[in-house]
Design a protein around this motif. Structure first.
Motif, PDB file in Angstrom:
ATOM      1  N   LEU A  27       0.821  -1.220   0.000  1.00 17.40           N
ATOM      2  CA  LEU A  27       0.000   0.000   0.000  1.00 17.40           C
ATOM      3  C   LEU A  27       0.847   1.259   0.000  1.00 17.40           C
ATOM      4  CD1 LEU A  27      -2.666   1.551   0.311  1.00 17.40           C
ATOM      5  CD2 LEU A  27      -2.533   1.147   2.768  1.00 17.40           C
ATOM      6  N   ILE A  28       1.878   1.282   0.853  1.00 16.21           N
ATOM      7  CA  ILE A  28       2.669   2.492   0.994  1.00 16.21           C
ATOM      8  C   ILE A  28       3.353   2.861  -0.320  1.00 16.21           C
ATOM      9  CG2 ILE A  28       4.777   1.346   1.794  1.00 16.21           C
ATOM     10  CD1 ILE A  28       3.384   4.568   3.291  1.00 16.21           C
ATOM     11  N   PHE A  29       3.789   1.841  -1.073  1.00 14.90           N
ATOM     12  CA  PHE A  29       4.480   2.109  -2.328  1.00 14.90           C
ATOM     13  C   PHE A  29       3.494   2.514  -3.435  1.00 14.90           C
ATOM     14  CE2 PHE A  29       7.416  -0.635  -0.001  1.00 14.90           C
ATOM     15  CZ  PHE A  29       8.569   0.127  -0.071  1.00 14.90           C
ATOM     16  N   VAL A  30       2.295   1.949  -3.400  1.00 18.09           N
ATOM     17  CA  VAL A  30       1.269   2.369  -4.357  1.00 18.09           C
ATOM     18  C   VAL A  30       0.893   3.832  -4.120  1.00 18.09           C
ATOM     19  CG1 VAL A  30      -1.116   2.034  -5.094  1.00 18.09           C
ATOM     20  CG2 VAL A  30       0.352   0.050  -4.706  1.00 18.09           C
ATOM     21  N   ILE A  31       0.724   4.196  -2.845  1.00 14.74           N
ATOM     22  CA  ILE A  31       0.378   5.572  -2.498  1.00 14.74           C
ATOM     23  C   ILE A  31       1.496   6.526  -2.923  1.00 14.74           C
ATOM     24  CG2 ILE A  31       0.060   7.167  -0.569  1.00 14.74           C
ATOM     25  CD1 ILE A  31      -1.584   5.034   0.811  1.00 14.74           C
ATOM     26  N   ILE A  32       2.747   6.123  -2.651  1.00 14.79           N
ATOM     27  CA  ILE A  32       3.877   6.965  -3.047  1.00 14.79           C
ATOM     28  C   ILE A  32       3.882   7.155  -4.569  1.00 14.79           C
ATOM     29  CG2 ILE A  32       6.404   7.018  -3.260  1.00 14.79           C
ATOM     30  CD1 ILE A  32       6.513   5.748  -0.454  1.00 14.79           C
ATOM     31  N   GLY A  33       3.633   6.073  -5.310  1.00 15.66           N
ATOM     32  CA  GLY A  33       3.589   6.163  -6.768  1.00 15.66           C
ATOM     33  C   GLY A  33       2.500   7.094  -7.248  1.00 15.66           C
ATOM     34  N   LEU A  48       1.163   9.559  -5.519  1.00 15.68           N
ATOM     35  CA  LEU A  48       1.514  10.920  -5.125  1.00 15.68           C
ATOM     36  C   LEU A  48       2.541  11.519  -6.091  1.00 15.68           C
ATOM     37  CD1 LEU A  48       1.785  10.622  -1.222  1.00 15.68           C
ATOM     38  CD2 LEU A  48      -0.080  11.609  -2.555  1.00 15.68           C
ATOM     39  N   ILE A  49       3.532  10.720  -6.471  1.00 15.53           N
ATOM     40  CA  ILE A  49       4.547  11.199  -7.413  1.00 15.53           C
ATOM     41  C   ILE A  49       3.899  11.555  -8.753  1.00 15.53           C
ATOM     42  CG2 ILE A  49       6.555  10.509  -8.790  1.00 15.53           C
ATOM     43  CD1 ILE A  49       7.503   8.890  -6.365  1.00 15.53           C
ATOM     44  N   LEU A  50       2.998  10.700  -9.220  1.00 17.22           N
ATOM     45  CA  LEU A  50       2.313  10.971 -10.485  1.00 17.22           C
ATOM     46  C   LEU A  50       1.468  12.237 -10.376  1.00 17.22           C
ATOM     47  CD1 LEU A  50       1.836   9.939 -13.357  1.00 17.22           C
ATOM     48  CD2 LEU A  50      -0.149   8.698 -12.491  1.00 17.22           C
ATOM     49  N   ALA A  51       0.806  12.416  -9.231  1.00 18.48           N
ATOM     50  CA  ALA A  51      -0.010  13.622  -9.025  1.00 18.48           C
ATOM     51  C   ALA A  51       0.864  14.870  -9.055  1.00 18.48           C
ATOM     52  CB  ALA A  51      -0.762  13.523  -7.699  1.00 18.48           C
ATOM     53  N   ILE A  52       2.043  14.796  -8.421  1.00 23.39           N
ATOM     54  CA  ILE A  52       2.963  15.936  -8.422  1.00 23.39           C
ATOM     55  C   ILE A  52       3.450  16.220  -9.837  1.00 23.39           C
ATOM     56  CG2 ILE A  52       5.242  16.738  -7.666  1.00 23.39           C
ATOM     57  CD1 ILE A  52       4.720  15.235  -5.024  1.00 23.39           C
ATOM     58  N   MET A  53       3.800  15.160 -10.575  1.00 27.98           N
ATOM     59  CA  MET A  53       4.288  15.332 -11.953  1.00 27.98           C
ATOM     60  C   MET A  53       3.245  16.030 -12.828  1.00 27.98           C
ATOM     61  SD  MET A  53       6.179  11.682 -12.618  1.00 27.98           S
ATOM     62  CE  MET A  53       6.349  12.003 -14.383  1.00 27.98           C
ATOM     63  N   SER A  54       1.986  15.624 -12.665  1.00 29.15           N
ATOM     64  CA  SER A  54       0.934  16.215 -13.494  1.00 29.15           C
ATOM     65  C   SER A  54       0.698  17.677 -13.125  1.00 29.15           C
ATOM     66  CB  SER A  54      -0.365  15.416 -13.359  1.00 29.15           C
ATOM     67  OG  SER A  54      -0.880  15.507 -12.045  1.00 29.15           O
ATOM     68  N   ARG A  55       0.836  18.003 -11.829  1.00 24.27           N
ATOM     69  CA  ARG A  55       0.616  19.398 -11.404  1.00 24.27           C
ATOM     70  C   ARG A  55       1.761  20.305 -11.846  1.00 24.27           C
ATOM     71  NH1 ARG A  55      -4.560  18.101 -10.180  1.00 24.27           N
ATOM     72  NH2 ARG A  55      -4.554  16.291  -8.828  1.00 24.27           N
ATOM     73  N   LYS A  56       2.965  19.743 -11.969  1.00 23.99           N
ATOM     74  CA  LYS A  56       4.131  20.537 -12.354  1.00 23.99           C
ATOM     75  C   LYS A  56       4.361  20.500 -13.864  1.00 23.99           C
ATOM     76  CE  LYS A  56       7.772  20.583  -9.739  1.00 23.99           C
ATOM     77  NZ  LYS A  56       7.690  21.948  -9.192  1.00 23.99           N
ATOM     78  N   SER A  57       3.339  20.041 -14.606  1.00 28.12           N
ATOM     79  CA  SER A  57       3.379  19.996 -16.072  1.00 28.12           C
ATOM     80  C   SER A  57       4.493  19.111 -16.609  1.00 28.12           C
ATOM     81  CB  SER A  57       3.527  21.420 -16.649  1.00 28.12           C
ATOM     82  OG  SER A  57       2.458  22.234 -16.228  1.00 28.12           O
ATOM     83  N   ALA A  58       4.885  18.090 -15.812  1.00 32.48           N
ATOM     84  CA  ALA A  58       5.870  17.116 -16.285  1.00 32.48           C
ATOM     85  C   ALA A  58       5.233  16.127 -17.259  1.00 32.48           C
ATOM     86  CB  ALA A  58       6.483  16.366 -15.105  1.00 32.48           C
ATOM     87  N   LEU A  59       3.896  16.063 -17.246  1.00 31.35           N
ATOM     88  CA  LEU A  59       3.162  15.221 -18.187  1.00 31.35           C
ATOM     89  C   LEU A  59       2.608  16.094 -19.305  1.00 31.35           C
ATOM     90  CD1 LEU A  59       1.134  12.938 -15.738  1.00 31.35           C
ATOM     91  CD2 LEU A  59       3.345  12.474 -16.794  1.00 31.35           C
ATOM     92  N   PRO A  60       2.435  15.545 -20.502  1.00 31.62           N
ATOM     93  CA  PRO A  60       1.855  16.331 -21.609  1.00 31.62           C
ATOM     94  C   PRO A  60       0.456  16.825 -21.246  1.00 31.62           C
ATOM     95  CG  PRO A  60       2.789  14.271 -22.411  1.00 31.62           C
ATOM     96  CD  PRO A  60       2.784  14.176 -20.921  1.00 31.62           C
ATOM     97  N   ALA A  61       0.109  18.001 -21.732  1.00 26.28           N
ATOM     98  CA  ALA A  61      -1.213  18.562 -21.459  1.00 26.28           C
ATOM     99  C   ALA A  61      -2.297  17.896 -22.295  1.00 26.28           C
ATOM    100  CB  ALA A  61      -1.212  20.065 -21.731  1.00 26.28           C
ATOM    101  N   ARG A  62      -1.869  17.153 -23.324  1.00 23.27           N
ATOM    102  CA  ARG A  62      -2.830  16.517 -24.225  1.00 23.27           C
ATOM    103  C   ARG A  62      -2.253  15.189 -24.704  1.00 23.27           C
ATOM    104  NH1 ARG A  62      -6.669  17.611 -28.532  1.00 23.27           N
ATOM    105  NH2 ARG A  62      -6.131  16.388 -30.357  1.00 23.27           N
ATOM    106  N   PHE A  63      -3.018  14.127 -24.518  1.00 20.59           N
ATOM    107  CA  PHE A  63      -2.615  12.815 -25.021  1.00 20.59           C
ATOM    108  C   PHE A  63      -3.868  11.983 -25.196  1.00 20.59           C
ATOM    109  CE2 PHE A  63      -1.894  13.240 -20.452  1.00 20.59           C
ATOM    110  CZ  PHE A  63      -2.750  12.281 -19.927  1.00 20.59           C
TER     111      PHE A  63
END
Length: 221
Positions: free
Chosen positions: A46-52, A54-69
């Motif tokens: 669970l802890i590692f899934v949550i960390i994953g 959270l990291i993905l959520a941070i990446m998306s908020r910091k525009s590390a992910l494409p805005a369109r796909f």
């Protein structure tokens, strides 16, 4: 070419519902093909899934992910996420009962619905000023979640769960407000323009769901 949309706000929730459906299809796939012995390690997983997440959520908020796909990528991700969370959900179902897990799911849907309505009733961009505070809070949550691996106290897990629920509830207000602003600017043309918004709201939803389950589980045990 993707079809244009008459009502992007309604469409985002349609695609979100499909994304959550794919998550549970992934969960069913996990039930069918993942050994039940792995369920015993669910609390550790669970802890590692949550960390994953959270990291993905941070990446998306910091525009590390494409805005369109492609929206299909969202469905693939949520399907895989359902497989990864299978041991955790199965553990909660065994310890808390299927009824409580289902009630928690319904409660999460209610939280999402109420906050979405509240945000949508405000003018476009009304809650965007929460962005930096929420992002820094999310980074702090990630740091303390990693620290909690080494400090496994019940009170710590309860505080982290409550903090996660509050932060991602704030992100629902933010994400709907951002979507409404993008719609008002004419930046949402087809479903691919909604992909990052669907992914973000999905992450809000699944993190609140898992945090609510963890909070109930910690309080019970």
């Amino acid at each position: 070419m993707s079809k244009t949309m008459d009502n992007p706000m309604a469409s985002v929730f349609k695609y979100l519902a499909l994304s959550i459906l794919f998550m549970f299809i992934g969960f069913a796939f996990g039930q069918a093909f993942i050994p039940e012995s792995i369920v015993y390690y669910a609390n550790f997983i669970l802890i590692f899934v949550i960390i994953g997440l959270l990291i993905l959520a941070i990446m998306s908020r910091k525009s590390a992910l494409p805005a369109r796909f492609s929206m299909n990528y969202v469905y693939i991700f949520t399907f895989i996420d359902g497989i990864l969370t299978y041991p955790i959900l199965q553990m909660y179902i065994k310890d808390l009962g299927a009824g409580i897990v289902m009630d928690t799911l319904i409660g999460t849907v209610i939280i999402l619905t109420i906050l979405s309505i509240v945000s949508n009733k405000k003018e476009a961009g009304h809650y965007l000023n929460l962005g930096k505070t929420l992002l820094y809070s999310l980074i702090g949550l990630l740091i303390f979640t990693i620290i909690s691996i080494f400090i496994d106290f019940k009170l710590t897990n309860i505080i982290l769960s409550i903090a996660g629920i509050i932060i991602f509830s704030g992100f629902i207000l933010y994400d709907i407000s951002l979507l409404k602003e993008e719609i008002s600017k004419g930046n949402i043309v087809d479903r691919e323009d909604l992909s990052i918004h669907v992914l973000n709201i999905y992450l809000d939803f699944v993190n609140i769901f898992l945090d609510l389950l963890r909070l109930i589980w910690e309080l019970k045990n």
